[in-house]
Design an enzyme around this catalytic site. Structure first.
Site, PDB file in Angstrom:
ATOM      1  N   GLU A  79       0.830  -1.223   0.000  1.00 60.02           N
ATOM      2  CA  GLU A  79       0.000   0.000   0.000  1.00 60.02           C
ATOM      3  C   GLU A  79       0.860   1.267   0.000  1.00 60.02           C
ATOM      4  O   GLU A  79       0.616   2.202   0.762  1.00 60.02           O
ATOM      5  CB  GLU A  79      -0.977  -0.002   1.183  1.00 60.02           C
ATOM      6  CG  GLU A  79      -2.082  -1.016   0.995  1.00 60.02           C
ATOM      7  CD  GLU A  79      -3.275  -0.798   1.915  1.00 60.02           C
ATOM      8  OE1 GLU A  79      -3.398   0.288   2.491  1.00 60.02           O
ATOM      9  OE2 GLU A  79      -4.093  -1.721   2.026  1.00 60.02           O
TER      10      GLU A  79
HETATM   11  C1  LIG Z   1       3.365  -9.263  -0.002  1.00 59.36           C
HETATM   12  C2  LIG Z   1       2.840  -8.231  -0.915  1.00 59.36           C
HETATM   13  C3  LIG Z   1       1.484  -8.099  -1.144  1.00 59.36           C
HETATM   14  C4  LIG Z   1       1.001  -7.177  -2.085  1.00 59.36           C
HETATM   15  N1  LIG Z   1      -0.329  -7.161  -2.407  1.00 59.36           N
HETATM   16  C5  LIG Z   1      -0.730  -6.452  -3.503  1.00 59.36           C
HETATM   17  C6  LIG Z   1      -2.048  -6.586  -4.032  1.00 59.36           C
HETATM   18  O1  LIG Z   1      -2.876  -7.311  -3.490  1.00 59.36           O
HETATM   19  N2  LIG Z   1      -2.356  -5.907  -5.162  1.00 59.36           N
HETATM   20  C7  LIG Z   1      -1.469  -5.094  -5.791  1.00 59.36           C
HETATM   21  O2  LIG Z   1      -1.796  -4.518  -6.807  1.00 59.36           O
HETATM   22  N3  LIG Z   1      -0.219  -4.903  -5.290  1.00 59.36           N
HETATM   23  C8  LIG Z   1       0.177  -5.582  -4.188  1.00 59.36           C
HETATM   24  N4  LIG Z   1       1.451  -5.432  -3.710  1.00 59.36           N
HETATM   25  C9  LIG Z   1       2.326  -4.380  -4.274  1.00 59.36           C
HETATM   26  C10 LIG Z   1       2.610  -3.289  -3.223  1.00 59.36           C
HETATM   27  O3  LIG Z   1       1.426  -2.662  -2.852  1.00 59.36           O
HETATM   28  C11 LIG Z   1       3.638  -2.229  -3.616  1.00 59.36           C
HETATM   29  O4  LIG Z   1       3.095  -1.264  -4.389  1.00 59.36           O
HETATM   30  C12 LIG Z   1       4.782  -2.719  -4.343  1.00 59.36           C
HETATM   31  O5  LIG Z   1       5.315  -3.853  -3.708  1.00 59.36           O
HETATM   32  C13 LIG Z   1       5.876  -1.665  -4.466  1.00 59.36           C
HETATM   33  O6  LIG Z   1       6.609  -2.009  -5.586  1.00 59.36           O
HETATM   34  P1  LIG Z   1       7.987  -2.825  -5.563  1.00 59.36           P
HETATM   35  O7  LIG Z   1       7.920  -3.846  -4.491  1.00 59.36           O
HETATM   36  O8  LIG Z   1       8.204  -3.246  -6.929  1.00 59.36           O
HETATM   37  O9  LIG Z   1       9.049  -1.743  -5.111  1.00 59.36           O
HETATM   38  P2  LIG Z   1       9.717  -0.633  -6.022  1.00 59.36           P
HETATM   39  O10 LIG Z   1       8.679   0.178  -6.677  1.00 59.36           O
HETATM   40  O11 LIG Z   1      10.748  -1.266  -6.876  1.00 59.36           O
HETATM   41  O12 LIG Z   1      10.417   0.273  -4.926  1.00 59.36           O
HETATM   42  C14 LIG Z   1      11.620  -0.122  -4.273  1.00 59.36           C
HETATM   43  C15 LIG Z   1      11.976   0.916  -3.235  1.00 59.36           C
HETATM   44  O13 LIG Z   1      12.129   2.202  -3.846  1.00 59.36           O
HETATM   45  C16 LIG Z   1      11.344   3.158  -3.190  1.00 59.36           C
HETATM   46  N5  LIG Z   1      10.878   4.148  -4.143  1.00 59.36           N
HETATM   47  C17 LIG Z   1      10.300   3.941  -5.354  1.00 59.36           C
HETATM   48  N6  LIG Z   1      10.010   5.111  -5.921  1.00 59.36           N
HETATM   49  C18 LIG Z   1      10.393   6.085  -5.073  1.00 59.36           C
HETATM   50  C19 LIG Z   1      10.378   7.502  -5.081  1.00 59.36           C
HETATM   51  N7  LIG Z   1       9.899   8.195  -6.101  1.00 59.36           N
HETATM   52  N8  LIG Z   1      10.882   8.156  -4.029  1.00 59.36           N
HETATM   53  C20 LIG Z   1      11.392   7.489  -2.980  1.00 59.36           C
HETATM   54  N9  LIG Z   1      11.432   6.167  -2.912  1.00 59.36           N
HETATM   55  C21 LIG Z   1      10.951   5.459  -3.938  1.00 59.36           C
HETATM   56  C22 LIG Z   1      10.197   2.380  -2.587  1.00 59.36           C
HETATM   57  O14 LIG Z   1       9.665   3.065  -1.462  1.00 59.36           O
HETATM   58  C23 LIG Z   1      10.880   1.088  -2.196  1.00 59.36           C
HETATM   59  O15 LIG Z   1      11.471   1.251  -0.933  1.00 59.36           O
HETATM   60  C24 LIG Z   1       1.918  -6.316  -2.735  1.00 59.36           C
HETATM   61  C25 LIG Z   1       3.283  -6.408  -2.470  1.00 59.36           C
HETATM   62  C26 LIG Z   1       3.745  -7.349  -1.582  1.00 59.36           C
HETATM   63  C27 LIG Z   1       5.226  -7.458  -1.363  1.00 59.36           C
END
Ligand SMILES: Cc1cc2nc3c(=O)[nH]c(=O)nc-3n(C[C@H](O)[C@H](O)[C@H](O)COP(=O)(O)OP(=O)(O)OC[C@H]3O[C@@H](n4cnc5c(N)ncnc54)[C@H](O)[C@@H]3O)c2cc1C
Length: 817
Positions: free
Chosen positions: A498
């Site tokens: 989220e």
């Molecule tokens: C267990 C789990 C359950 C989930 N459930 C759902 C679901 O039901 N439906 C769904 O659609 N999604 C779901 N997600 C996705 C989740 O909501 C996140 O949006 C998603 O995991 C974030 O993308 P990423 O992990 O690829 O991280 P990335 O986008 O690759 O980010 C990596 C890091 O970079 C940081 N970062 C990225 N951009 C910026 C910025 N501009 N400024 C500062 N920091 C930044 C982030 O904060 C993070 O720390 C889930 C994820 C997990 C791990």
């Protein structure tokens, strides 16, 4: 009157008028009066009158002001301010501004906060918490879930469906429970204290997902079809936004839906051909209906002239041709159902779009609106439930576990982490209560949701470390007897979902807060986007309001910096008065710093994430402090709760101050100037004291009303780990005088171990009754269960193929023998 005295008097009057935020006209009249007084004493002559007229007339005559001042400002403004993207506009327009707006005003109206009705549960909600919620906590064995089944057992799934746990947000007319946000939060708190898998599984369908989207945007047919089936658990939903290439930057999803002709139930229709690759989707492996976000295109103009319609949300049944679903991810040994979903040329009719074809391209707006609500409830509540349970368990453990002949909680070093856990448990409950109450009052608090999500999950992460430290090896060795380890492992899930936390802190909280909560910035942006005289008039009103606002915050910050905040009128009793006043000071500082940062950096503030993060921290801590003060007031200023309230306020204000100083230290010469204005006498907020930490640590180890209030609503039945711990804590305390009596009679100092042997000795000496001996024996059983950890036959730790091979090898050995 001397010239110096007149100058000082004029500056004071100007300062008071600006501080009080009087109108431009009232300010001008005040200056005219002071000049007239100066005239009486031969201080003000014609030259000064002319200068005053040159300053005041253009400001007060609208046509002159607009043409000669506002017009050039508007021109310059349009040059420096970047245009807002559609997704930014959607994010800003979705949701409402509530108490966060007051905090940004530099002069919060505390009466407004204290008049917010106290959050309360209905009789039906209470019965649910005491009935089905209590029951499912009893049914669930977290070790079985996390280690043996990597899923919840079938009977727990069925119980959740039968009792409508997945339908807390669904309206009664569709068969749902239609609980308040506050009640949902209490349910999640209780479940989270027992099992992260349970809380995540229940949290997701009640948060952002098909249920929420359908209720707000679905067509009547969609609502009538899906909502009763979601309420009864016949349909299990999931929502798929995230793609491998688009995580945090969710607006960049490459998943597509192309409008085209195709065959559906034997007929040719206009529909959408979907191609998508989603991952991390919670509940996907077991979902029967998936909410899907994709970008919609209409290259052949079958729907109209727009070729790129934008992000769209649709509901796709699991068994639709071309949908690949069922595989699982394995999130950190907290095996809630989560996995990828893929779709290759999946053809669906247009009425699969939530709200029908008219909602094509409106998906982003829908998601942002619903997210602001879900984000305020699910993860903050899970975190608050986790920490409340940890506070009770850590207190009990710290009293039961002894080293160096003392309960470990009595060691000064252990008091510090214990106080953090206790203080944060008080604080986190306060924040979830206030935020969910806001939702129940009709707010859609986008900024508050981001604050609650970020800070509650980060606080849980810090406190989990503390709880692990206090438990030592007991927290580390996994097994059925370990009530900490899985929660600890699962923390990064809450941090990432989220809105991953770094992004939430650095971009979202202040990025949205600055524009939405500021009383003038959005008005200026909107006015500057318009044309003609309306734009000029609106911009004029906003920009001069803004200048007055900034001037007032400057005067307030200066006055408060020299200790004047102690004179500000605030509600509250003696215990909280100073905190309210400090909050006034920091609110004025935040408002001024925001204007300075926006003025100096303009549109590039968006990219200066670390400045933005610290301003966001200031806003966040102001919100957290408000929630703590509100809790203390709502609960009747309980004297016994004061150490918790003091800890929460001192920790919050100290962190607020440090965020502000860090921002100023990284803002060059402007930062140094602001520091001189805001902190002329140095720091004002202090960390919580050791003495107060000591009181909290003692309170966590002593059953009583304050401790019970801290863990209110958590699962403490004797059938669970935590109820057992509570009973053992009470028994240990009851055994202490018996231990002293037996030691005295024997003339020997026995250790507080082997209480069963101590019981025999007490009976021999004739100083305890049979009942007391029984209590000592029972306590020894509880004590050993509390301090012991699990051990395993090596074979029991093998998983998958290795376990199978091992079993086969043993079978072969047996047959050979
Ligand atoms: C267990 C789990 C359950 C989930 N459930 C759902 C679901 O039901 N439906 C769904 O659609 N999604 C779901 N997600 C996705 C989740 O909501 C996140 O949006 C998603 O995991 C974030 O993308 P990423 O992990 O690829 O991280 P990335 O986008 O690759 O980010 C990596 C890091 O970079 C940081 N970062 C990225 N951009 C910026 C910025 N501009 N400024 C500062 N920091 C930044 C982030 O904060 C993070 O720390 C889930 C994820 C997990 C791990």
């Amino acid at each position: 009157m001397s010239v110096a005295l007149w100058i000082i008097a004029t500056l004071v009057v100007a300062g008071v008028l600006v501080y009080k935020r009087t109108s431009l006209m009232a300010f001008s009249l005040g200056m005219v009066v002071m000049f007239a007084i100066g005239g009486l004493f031969d201080i003000v002559g014609p030259v000064l009158w002319i200068l005053l007229a040159i300053a005041l007339v253009p400001l007060n005559v609208t046509s002159i002001r607009q043409n000669f001042l506002t017009k050039p400002i508007l021109k310059a403004y349009r040059k420096v301010m970047p245009e807002m993207s559609d997704t930014e506009r959607d994010a800003l327009e979705a949701g409402t501004v509530w108490w966060d707006g007051d905090l940004f005003s530099g002069a919060p109206d505390w009466k407004k906060l204290l008049n917010v009705p106290k959050a309360e549960l209905s009789a039906e909600e209470k019965a649910f918490l005491d009935g089905p919620c209590e029951e499912v906590c009893k049914m669930l064995d977290d070790w079985e879930v996390t280690h043996e089944l990597t899923d919840m057992p079938e009977d727990v799934w069925q119980y959740l469906k039968d009792n409508k746990f997945f339908a807390m947000i669904i309206k009664k007319e569709y068969g749902g429970l239609e609980f308040s946000a506050y009640a949902q939060s209490r349910v999640l708190q209780k479940l989270a204290g027992v099992s992260t898998v349970l809380a995540s599984t229940v949290g997701v369908p009640n948060s952002l997902g098909p249920g929420e989207l359908l209720q707000h945007y679905g067509t009547k047919e969609q609502q009538d079809h899906y909502l009763p089936r979601l309420a009864s658990g016949d349909e299990i939903p999931c929502f798929a936004l995230t793609s491998p290439e688009a995580g945090s930057d969710a607006g960049a999803i490459p998943d597509s839906g192309v409008v085209c002709r195709g065959e559906w139930n034997g007929e040719e229709i206009v529909g959408i051909k979907l191609n998508f690759n989603k991952r991390y989707i919670t509940l996907a492996p077991v979902a029967t209906v998936l909410g899907l976000a994709f970008k919609m295109y209409d290259p052949d103009g079958l729907l109209g002239e727009t070729k790129e319609l934008g992000i769209t949300c649709a509901l796709i049944p699991r068994d639709t041709d071309g949908v690949e679903i069922g595989r699982r991810h394995f999130p950190l040994n907290v095996p809630f159902q989560n996995g990828p979903i893929r779709g290759n040329d999946v053809f669906v009719p247009l009425d699969y779009i939530i709200g029908g074809a008219k909602n094509a391209g409106k998906g982003w707006r829908m998601l942002v609106e619903c997210l602001s609500v879900g984000r305020s409830i699910t993860l903050p509540s899970n975190s608050a439930g986790g920490i409340k349970q940890m506070a009770l368990a850590t207190g009990a453990y710290a009293r039961i576990r002894r080293q160096f002949k003392l309960p470990i909680g009595k060691m000064e070093g252990v008091e510090e982490p214990m106080a953090r856990i206790g203080g944060n448990a008080y604080l986190m409950d306060a924040v979830t209560t206030l935020s969910t109450k806001g939702i129940d009052l009709g707010e859609k608090p986008g900024v508050i949701g981001a604050i609650a999500k970020y800070h509650m999950t980060e606080k849980l992460r810090a406190c989990m470390d503390d709880a692990m430290d206090v438990h030592g090896g007991k927290g580390i060795c996994l097994g059925p007897n370990n009530y900490l380890g899985r929660g600890y492992q699962g923390i990064p899930v809450a941090i990432t979902v989220e809105g991953a936390n770094i992004l939430t802190r650095n971009m979202m909280i202040y990025g949205q807060g600055a524009i939405r909560c500021h009383p003038f910035v959005l008005k200026e942006m909107e006015a500057s986007a318009k044309d003609g005289s309306a734009a000029l008039a609106e911009f004029d009103e906003a920009v001069f309001g803004h200048i007055g606002f900034a001037a007032s915050n400057f005067v307030r910050s200066l006055f408060y910096g020299f200790g004047g905040y102690r004179l500000s009128t605030v509600p509250g009793g003696n215990a909280t008065k100073r905190y309210f006043q400090q909050m006034n000071r920091f609110s004025a500082n935040l408002a001024l710093l925001s204007d300075v940062a926006m003025g100096v950096l303009g549109g590039s503030l968006k990219r200066k994430e670390r400045i933005s993060a610290r301003l966001g921290d200031m806003l966040s801590y102001l919100y957290i402090g408000s929630a703590v003060l509100k809790r203390f007031e709502d609960q009747g200023r309980l004297k016994d709760d004061e150490p918790l309230m003091h800890w929460a306020m001192q920790d919050t204000l100290y962190k607020l101050q440090e965020a502000q100083l860090a921002m100023l230290d990284n803002f060059g010469g402007v930062g140094s100037a602001m520091r001189a204005i805001m902190f002329p006498l140095g720091r004002i907020a202090k960390r919580p004291s050791d003495k107060n930490d000591h009181k909290i640590a003692r309170m966590l180890m002593e059953p009583g009303e304050t401790r019970s209030r801290l863990g209110e609503g958590q699962f403490l039945s004797a059938e669970g780990h935590f109820g057992f711990l509570e009973q053992t804590l009470q028994d240990m305390i009851a055994c202490e005088p018996l231990h002293s009596k037996i030691c005295k009679a024997a003339g020997e100092r026995f250790t507080f171990t082997q209480l069963d042997a101590l019981a025999d000795r007490g009976l021999e000496l004739g100083v305890i009754s049979d009942d007391e001996a029984e209590l000592l024996r029972r306590t020894e059983v509880g004590r050993l269960r509390t301090i012991n950890v699990d051990d395993f036959d090596p074979a029991d730790l093998l998983a998958g193929q290795a376990a199978f091979d091992y079993a086969l090898k043993n079978l072969a050995k047996g047959e050979a023998a």
